[in-house]
Design a protein around this motif. Sequence first.
Motif, short mmCIF file in Angstrom:
data_model
loop_
_atom_site.label_atom_id
_atom_site.label_comp_id
_atom_site.label_asym_id
_atom_site.label_seq_id
_atom_site.Cartn_x
_atom_site.Cartn_y
_atom_site.Cartn_z
N VAL A 161 -3.66 50.10 -93.89
CA VAL A 161 -3.98 49.42 -92.63
C VAL A 161 -5.48 49.17 -92.50
N LEU B 206 -1.91 38.55 -88.79
CA LEU B 206 -0.84 39.49 -89.12
C LEU B 206 0.50 39.08 -88.55
N THR C 64 5.40 39.11 -81.56
CA THR C 64 5.29 38.48 -82.88
C THR C 64 5.32 36.97 -82.72
N MET D 212 11.12 48.89 -92.38
CA MET D 212 11.15 47.43 -92.21
C MET D 212 12.46 46.85 -92.74
N THR E 229 9.05 42.62 -90.32
CA THR E 229 8.01 42.43 -91.34
C THR E 229 6.73 43.19 -91.05
N GLN E 230 6.64 43.87 -89.90
CA GLN E 230 5.46 44.66 -89.62
C GLN E 230 5.79 45.86 -88.73
N PHE F 31 -1.95 47.77 -88.10
CA PHE F 31 -0.65 47.20 -88.41
C PHE F 31 -0.42 47.32 -89.92
N HIS G 15 1.87 45.53 -92.76
CA HIS G 15 2.69 44.34 -92.97
C HIS G 15 3.40 44.44 -94.30
N GLU H 121 1.53 43.39 -97.44
CA GLU H 121 0.57 44.34 -97.99
C GLU H 121 1.28 45.38 -98.87
#
Length: 235
Positions: free
Chosen positions: A118, A144, A161, A204, A210-211, A223, A225, A228
């Motif tokens: 993060v 993000l 989101t 997830m 997705t985050q 966050f 994600h 990542e």
Amino acid sequence: MIQRDDVVICISKSGNTPEIKVLVPLLKNLGSVLVALVSNTKSYLAEQADFVLNATIEEEACPNNLAPTTSTTAHLALGDALAVCLLEAKGFTPEDFARYHPGGSLGKQLYLKVQDIVDSQQIPKVKESASLSEVIVEISSKRLGATAVVDEEDRLKGIITDGDLRRMLQKTLDIGSLCAADIMTVNPKTIPSSEFAIRAMNLMRNHNITQLVAMNGDKIAGFVHIHELMKEGIA
């Protein structure tokens, strides 16, 4: 290279090849322990070995019953079984795996934590009273695809989101009076920043998101994600 106290595992289907017959006497002269992994227990190699691992098969998958096919699979299976027994005998742990294999994706699953991924300097967040335009600017600037919604004490209250924005616009175009509190998802999915990254990936997947909001106690740490995690080889 071979020393007196070494254990040598010789793998051969027939156990009677010329190179085996040259090698075995040299190993015996060194006093090495010899293990034969063979498909022919009556072979020269099996008779000379201290231990025999029997990989006998009825016939090869090769239509001519010649090319080693079934036998190679049997040898591989026995090799895996031997390796697993050695892991158990030595008390090999997941921590040992991470220590000796840190570069691969399997190793990362055992040591990479959420806090390692993060960005604590780029945390998207808005107040509950923030306007829709402020929400959009915050989501876009931090890249993000989401923003946290916090109260006056900076405590997490919800998440918005880009998908929430699209769904809101499908319901109404009267957006002038809307604020963050009107469209946020309350009680969003979170994860402690000290957790392993693989747990974040599993959360997830289980919730089809997705985050996640990474938390350090009751404070937002950032966050995490899915992109990542995939970039790090956690998949």
